[in-house]
Design a protein around this motif. Structure first.
Motif, PDB file in Angstrom:
ATOM      1  N   THR A  52      11.742  91.272  63.393  1.00 41.38           N
ATOM      2  CA  THR A  52      11.884  91.897  62.082  1.00 41.38           C
ATOM      3  C   THR A  52      13.274  92.461  61.854  1.00 41.38           C
ATOM      4  O   THR A  52      13.722  92.578  60.719  1.00 41.38           O
ATOM      5  CB  THR A  52      10.853  93.024  61.910  1.00 41.38           C
ATOM      6  N   SER A  53      13.994  92.790  62.917  1.00 39.81           N
ATOM      7  CA  SER A  53      15.337  93.341  62.763  1.00 39.81           C
ATOM      8  C   SER A  53      16.270  92.366  62.072  1.00 39.81           C
ATOM      9  O   SER A  53      17.278  92.758  61.484  1.00 39.81           O
ATOM     10  CB  SER A  53      15.916  93.725  64.130  1.00 39.81           C
ATOM     11  N   ASP A  63      11.280  98.647  55.354  1.00 32.33           N
ATOM     12  CA  ASP A  63       9.824  98.728  55.260  1.00 32.33           C
ATOM     13  C   ASP A  63       9.313  97.963  54.038  1.00 32.33           C
ATOM     14  O   ASP A  63       8.928  98.526  53.017  1.00 32.33           O
ATOM     15  CB  ASP A  63       9.349 100.183  55.216  1.00 32.33           C
ATOM     16  N   ILE A  64       9.312  96.647  54.176  1.00 34.96           N
ATOM     17  CA  ILE A  64       8.934  95.753  53.079  1.00 34.96           C
ATOM     18  C   ILE A  64       7.414  95.712  52.949  1.00 34.96           C
ATOM     19  O   ILE A  64       6.693  95.555  53.935  1.00 34.96           O
ATOM     20  CB  ILE A  64       9.483  94.338  53.360  1.00 34.96           C
ATOM     21  N   ASN A  65       6.940  95.863  51.728  1.00 33.36           N
ATOM     22  CA  ASN A  65       5.518  95.724  51.410  1.00 33.36           C
ATOM     23  C   ASN A  65       5.421  94.844  50.177  1.00 33.36           C
ATOM     24  O   ASN A  65       5.819  95.259  49.086  1.00 33.36           O
ATOM     25  CB  ASN A  65       4.867  97.081  51.149  1.00 33.36           C
ATOM     26  N   LEU A  66       4.900  93.652  50.342  1.00 32.06           N
ATOM     27  CA  LEU A  66       4.916  92.667  49.256  1.00 32.06           C
ATOM     28  C   LEU A  66       3.543  92.010  49.129  1.00 32.06           C
ATOM     29  O   LEU A  66       3.028  91.421  50.079  1.00 32.06           O
ATOM     30  CB  LEU A  66       5.975  91.598  49.552  1.00 32.06           C
ATOM     31  N   THR A  67       2.962  92.133  47.928  1.00 36.87           N
ATOM     32  CA  THR A  67       1.716  91.436  47.616  1.00 36.87           C
ATOM     33  C   THR A  67       2.070  90.175  46.840  1.00 36.87           C
ATOM     34  O   THR A  67       2.900  90.212  45.919  1.00 36.87           O
ATOM     35  CB  THR A  67       0.779  92.325  46.777  1.00 36.87           C
ATOM     36  N   SER A  89      10.282  98.046  61.236  1.00 39.63           N
ATOM     37  CA  SER A  89      11.148  97.841  62.400  1.00 39.63           C
ATOM     38  C   SER A  89      10.374  97.431  63.646  1.00 39.63           C
ATOM     39  O   SER A  89      10.973  96.943  64.608  1.00 39.63           O
ATOM     40  CB  SER A  89      11.954  99.114  62.684  1.00 39.63           C
ATOM     41  N   GLN A  90       9.050  97.615  63.662  1.00 40.03           N
ATOM     42  CA  GLN A  90       8.255  97.276  64.840  1.00 40.03           C
ATOM     43  C   GLN A  90       7.526  95.944  64.735  1.00 40.03           C
ATOM     44  O   GLN A  90       7.345  95.242  65.721  1.00 40.03           O
ATOM     45  CB  GLN A  90       7.203  98.370  65.117  1.00 40.03           C
ATOM     46  N   ARG A  91       7.115  95.589  63.501  1.00 47.25           N
ATOM     47  CA  ARG A  91       6.248  94.408  63.409  1.00 47.25           C
ATOM     48  C   ARG A  91       6.275  93.780  62.013  1.00 47.25           C
ATOM     49  O   ARG A  91       6.695  94.411  61.036  1.00 47.25           O
ATOM     50  CB  ARG A  91       4.813  94.760  63.778  1.00 47.25           C
ATOM     51  N   MET A  92       5.787  92.550  61.981  1.00 44.08           N
ATOM     52  CA  MET A  92       5.542  91.819  60.743  1.00 44.08           C
ATOM     53  C   MET A  92       4.053  91.533  60.666  1.00 44.08           C
ATOM     54  O   MET A  92       3.455  90.998  61.612  1.00 44.08           O
ATOM     55  CB  MET A  92       6.335  90.507  60.744  1.00 44.08           C
TER      56      MET A  92
END
Length: 206
Positions: A52-53, A63-67, A89-92
Motif C-alpha cells: 500500500t505504501s 487512507d483511501i475509502n472508495l465505493t 498504511s497497513q493493508r488493502m
C-alpha cells in the motif's frame, strides 16, 4: 486463466436471482482461503501485488475509502457488483457486495499475505484476487505497477480521454484502461481485455 476467472464470475452473476433467494442462508457459510499474491493478467504478463505504501506516497490520498459500482460485460451479458476499496498504511481491503448489500467476498492484503473470505455461493474456482490486481493496475502509479509486472509493460498512451493506459505483454496482447478524469480516484474507468472479450466499467460512488 483470466478468461476462465471472469467467465466464471459473470456466470455466477447471471444466476443472481436464485442466489439472492439463498443469500440469507449462504452469507453465514463462507470459507477462509490464503491466496497467491502474484496472478497472470495475460498469457505472458504476471503481476505481483504492490504494498500500500506504493500508492499512499501521494499526500492527497491518505487512507483511501472508495465505493464503486463495477459493471462486467462479456459478449451480450452484463452484470453489476458493488465494491468497497479501503487502503491504509497497513493493508488493502476489497469487499464485493451483492445488489442487496450482502458481502460476497472480502480480500485483505497486508503487503505480504493475501487472505480471502468468500461466500460458498461463489464456488472454489472464483478467485477475487484477480479483481484486486486489476484495481492496482488502475490506481497504482504506472512506475510502481511496472516494478511488479513481468512479461509485459504498462504505458501511458495518447487518446481522446483525460488519461489512457495500456498493458502490452511480450506477445502483443493488451489490456486497455481509459479514464474520464486525470485523477484516477475520481474517474469513471473502463477496462478492456480484448483477448477475453471482457469489458469492465468502474464508477466511483459519492
Amino acid at each position: 486463466m483470466l478468461l476462465n476467472l471472469f467467465g466464471h464470475f459473470i456466470d455466477v452473476l447471471s444466476r443472481r436471482v436464485v442466489a439472492l433467494l439463498l443469500l440469507s442462508f449462504l452469507t453465514a457459510c463462507s470459507q477462509q482461503i490464503a491466496r497467491q499474491t502474484c496472478v497472470p493478467l495475460t498469457s505472458e504478463a504476471q503481476y505481483c501485488l504492490n504494498p500500500t505504501s506504493s500508492v499512499l506516497t501521494d499526500a492527497q490520498h491518505r487512507d483511501i475509502n472508495l465505493t464503486q459500482m463495477v459493471n462486467f460485460t462479456r459478449g451480450q451479458d452484463s452484470h453489476e457488483l458493488l465494491t468497497q476499496l479501503d487502503v491504509n498504511s497497513q493493508r488493502m481491503t476489497l469487499v464485493g457486495l451483492a445488489p442487496l448489500g450482502q458481502a460476497l467476498f472480502t480480500l485483505v492484503y497486508d503487503g505480504q499475505t493475501l487472505q480471502s473470505e468468500q461466500s460458498l455461493l461463489l464456488g472454489e474456482q472464483f478467485k477475487a484476487e484477480y479483481l484486486m490486481a486489476i484495481m492496482q493496475l488502475i490506481y497504482w502509479p504506472t512506475e510502481q505497477v511496472n516494478q511488479q509486472l513481468s512479461g509485459g509493460n504498462l504505458i501511458t498512451i495518447s487518446c481522446d480521454m483525460a488519461l489512457c493506459k495500456q498493458l502490452v505483454d511480450d506477445n502483443g496482447a493488451s489490456i486497455t484502461l481509459t479514464y474520464n478524469n486525470i485523477d484516477p480516484w475520481l474517474a469513471q474507468v473502463n477496462v478492456d481485455i480484448d483477448a477475453a472479450d471482457i469489458h469492465l466499467q468502474i464508477n466511483p460512488i459519492e
